[in-house]
Design a protein around this motif. Structure first.
Motif, PDB file in Angstrom:
ATOM      1  N   LEU A   1      53.182  36.861  46.640  1.00 46.24           N
ATOM      2  CA  LEU A   1      53.226  35.552  47.299  1.00 46.24           C
ATOM      3  C   LEU A   1      52.055  34.687  46.848  1.00 46.24           C
ATOM      4  O   LEU A   1      52.229  33.489  46.563  1.00 46.24           O
ATOM      5  CB  LEU A   1      53.195  35.737  48.817  1.00 46.24           C
ATOM      6  CG  LEU A   1      53.117  34.451  49.655  1.00 46.24           C
ATOM      7  CD1 LEU A   1      54.318  33.549  49.378  1.00 46.24           C
ATOM      8  CD2 LEU A   1      53.008  34.786  51.137  1.00 46.24           C
ATOM      9  N   VAL A   2      50.863  35.278  46.768  1.00 46.53           N
ATOM     10  CA  VAL A   2      49.700  34.537  46.289  1.00 46.53           C
ATOM     11  C   VAL A   2      49.927  34.040  44.866  1.00 46.53           C
ATOM     12  O   VAL A   2      49.632  32.881  44.537  1.00 46.53           O
ATOM     13  CB  VAL A   2      48.437  35.425  46.368  1.00 46.53           C
ATOM     14  CG1 VAL A   2      47.293  34.833  45.539  1.00 46.53           C
ATOM     15  CG2 VAL A   2      48.004  35.593  47.816  1.00 46.53           C
ATOM     16  N   ALA A   3      50.456  34.901  44.001  1.00 46.36           N
ATOM     17  CA  ALA A   3      50.744  34.496  42.620  1.00 46.36           C
ATOM     18  C   ALA A   3      51.721  33.334  42.593  1.00 46.36           C
ATOM     19  O   ALA A   3      51.566  32.377  41.822  1.00 46.36           O
ATOM     20  CB  ALA A   3      51.293  35.681  41.830  1.00 46.36           C
TER      21      ALA A   3
ATOM     22  N   LEU B   1      47.978  34.751  38.918  1.00 43.49           N
ATOM     23  CA  LEU B   1      46.811  35.612  39.100  1.00 43.49           C
ATOM     24  C   LEU B   1      45.821  35.507  37.955  1.00 43.49           C
ATOM     25  O   LEU B   1      44.646  35.865  38.110  1.00 43.49           O
ATOM     26  CB  LEU B   1      47.265  37.066  39.266  1.00 43.49           C
ATOM     27  CG  LEU B   1      48.155  37.356  40.483  1.00 43.49           C
ATOM     28  CD1 LEU B   1      48.510  38.832  40.542  1.00 43.49           C
ATOM     29  CD2 LEU B   1      47.487  36.913  41.787  1.00 43.49           C
ATOM     30  N   ARG B   2      46.259  34.996  36.809  1.00 44.34           N
ATOM     31  CA  ARG B   2      45.323  34.781  35.694  1.00 44.34           C
ATOM     32  C   ARG B   2      44.245  33.784  36.087  1.00 44.34           C
ATOM     33  O   ARG B   2      43.114  33.861  35.608  1.00 44.34           O
ATOM     34  CB  ARG B   2      46.082  34.278  34.466  1.00 44.34           C
ATOM     35  CG  ARG B   2      46.949  35.337  33.796  1.00 44.34           C
ATOM     36  CD  ARG B   2      47.782  34.714  32.684  1.00 44.34           C
ATOM     37  NE  ARG B   2      46.960  33.983  31.734  1.00 44.34           N
ATOM     38  CZ  ARG B   2      47.443  33.088  30.872  1.00 44.34           C
ATOM     39  NH1 ARG B   2      48.741  32.799  30.864  1.00 44.34           N
ATOM     40  NH2 ARG B   2      46.636  32.485  30.030  1.00 44.34           N
TER      41      ARG B   2
ATOM     42  N   LEU C   1      39.215  38.399  48.513  1.00 47.01           N
ATOM     43  CA  LEU C   1      38.117  37.966  47.651  1.00 47.01           C
ATOM     44  C   LEU C   1      38.515  36.713  46.864  1.00 47.01           C
ATOM     45  O   LEU C   1      38.118  35.603  47.217  1.00 47.01           O
ATOM     46  CB  LEU C   1      37.718  39.100  46.700  1.00 47.01           C
ATOM     47  CG  LEU C   1      36.567  38.803  45.739  1.00 47.01           C
ATOM     48  CD1 LEU C   1      35.281  38.522  46.514  1.00 47.01           C
ATOM     49  CD2 LEU C   1      36.345  39.955  44.764  1.00 47.01           C
ATOM     50  N   ALA C   2      39.315  36.883  45.829  1.00 46.83           N
ATOM     51  CA  ALA C   2      39.563  35.769  44.912  1.00 46.83           C
ATOM     52  C   ALA C   2      40.372  34.635  45.541  1.00 46.83           C
ATOM     53  O   ALA C   2      39.987  33.456  45.463  1.00 46.83           O
ATOM     54  CB  ALA C   2      40.265  36.289  43.660  1.00 46.83           C
TER      55      ALA C   2
ATOM     56  N   ARG D   1      35.747  36.376  37.585  1.00 44.80           N
ATOM     57  CA  ARG D   1      36.926  37.218  37.346  1.00 44.80           C
ATOM     58  C   ARG D   1      37.011  38.290  38.423  1.00 44.80           C
ATOM     59  O   ARG D   1      36.009  38.942  38.745  1.00 44.80           O
ATOM     60  CB  ARG D   1      36.856  37.903  35.972  1.00 44.80           C
ATOM     61  CG  ARG D   1      37.002  36.966  34.797  1.00 44.80           C
ATOM     62  CD  ARG D   1      36.944  37.727  33.481  1.00 44.80           C
ATOM     63  NE  ARG D   1      37.970  38.755  33.380  1.00 44.80           N
ATOM     64  CZ  ARG D   1      39.251  38.512  33.101  1.00 44.80           C
ATOM     65  NH1 ARG D   1      39.669  37.267  32.914  1.00 44.80           N
ATOM     66  NH2 ARG D   1      40.120  39.508  33.010  1.00 44.80           N
ATOM     67  N   VAL D   2      38.217  38.491  38.942  1.00 42.79           N
ATOM     68  CA  VAL D   2      38.415  39.530  39.941  1.00 42.79           C
ATOM     69  C   VAL D   2      38.751  40.870  39.290  1.00 42.79           C
ATOM     70  O   VAL D   2      38.662  41.918  39.930  1.00 42.79           O
ATOM     71  CB  VAL D   2      39.523  39.109  40.935  1.00 42.79           C
ATOM     72  CG1 VAL D   2      40.910  39.256  40.319  1.00 42.79           C
ATOM     73  CG2 VAL D   2      39.429  39.913  42.227  1.00 42.79           C
ATOM     74  N   GLY D   3      39.103  40.853  38.009  1.00 43.48           N
ATOM     75  CA  GLY D   3      39.498  42.078  37.314  1.00 43.48           C
ATOM     76  C   GLY D   3      38.495  43.209  37.417  1.00 43.48           C
ATOM     77  O   GLY D   3      38.855  44.345  37.763  1.00 43.48           O
TER      78      GLY D   3
END
Length: 260
Positions: free
Chosen positions: A82-84, A95-96, A170-171, A226-228
């Motif tokens: 949903l966020v994406a 999400l990128r 977080l992001a 970056r959240v990665g």
């Protein structure tokens, strides 16, 4: 007219953020609070009670249990999708835009491993101290049957936990709070306290430890953009916690297990 549009846009973002949280970790925070109140009002101390993270859904029926495990992992990821979707509608690449992609795999893995090593050792020491002091329940990272899919499911559970938490609390949350005009300090407090609150079912130690971890993650996310790497770090922390408990519980004296 411009002011009205701006206010309407902020209201929409605020409502969207609350709905995403209500479907995911915000709801988990309320559930965790209720669970903590139940533990406090139950006879006996907190350390004499257990909080199980990965348990069986169908004891004695391994294939049905596996189906429920996979169903639970898949449905928990829906808020991330949903966020994406919402980010894509905003005009950014999903999400990128949060730094969850494969553009820098080596750097993300290296940074994530370093973060996990630092937080993991400190976190374990803090948990043992909090439990010994009576501020925490005995955390049981896994209580799955000894079947062939046990460790694959634990790894999938670790990945699911990390993706959901780091993307949403977080992001995504920081992005929306920035857009709503929150200060960096207020955003840090909101994100870290929310992270602590949905771990409250583990006890006061779980709340404090995860809130501190959340503050560190916010600072690192702000620095790296970056959240990665933080998804990697969280995944490694959970994989070690789940797998380590499965291998060591009852075999070493320093690792707490539920009272019988």
């Amino acid at each position: 007219m411009t002011l009205e549009l701006r206010q309407d846009g902020r209201g929409t973002l605020r409502a969207e953020t609350l709905l995403v949280l209500a479907l995911s970790l915000g709801a988990s925070a309320v559930s965790s609070l209720i669970s903590f109140i139940g533990a406090l009002t139950r006879p006996g101390g907190l350390k004499d009670q257990a909080a199980t993270l990965n348990g069986s859904y169908a004891p004695g029926r391994p294939w049905l249990d596996l189906a429920w495990q996979l169903f639970g992992i898949a449905t928990a990821l829906v808020p991330v999708l949903l966020v994406a979707h919402l980010l894509t509608r905003e005009g950014v690449p999903g999400l990128r835009a949060l730094g969850l992609d494969r553009s820098r795999p080596g750097r993300d893995l290296a940074r994530g491993a370093l973060v996990a090593a630092g937080i993991g050792s400190a976190g374990l020491a803090f948990y043992l101290a909090a439990r010994a002091s009576g501020f925490n329940l005995t955390v049981v990272p896994e209580a799955l049957p000894d079947v062939w899919w046990k460790f694959p499911v634990l790894i999938l559970s670790a990945v699911q936990n990390s993706v959901v938490e780091e993307v949403i609390v977080l992001a995504y949350l920081l992005r929306r709070l920035d857009q709503l005009g929150w200060s960096p300090r207020a955003s840090l407090l909101a994100s870290s306290l929310l992270r602590g609150s949905y771990h409250l079912y583990q006890g006061v130690g779980g709340f404090v430890g995860n809130a501190v971890m959340g503050a560190v993650f916010v600072l690192l996310y702000r620095r790296w953009g970056r959240v990665g790497p933080l998804v990697v770090a969280h995944t490694l922390l959970d994989v070690v916690a789940f797998g380590g408990y499965a291998l060591l519980a009852g075999k070493v004296g320093w690792l707490p297990t539920p009272p019988h």
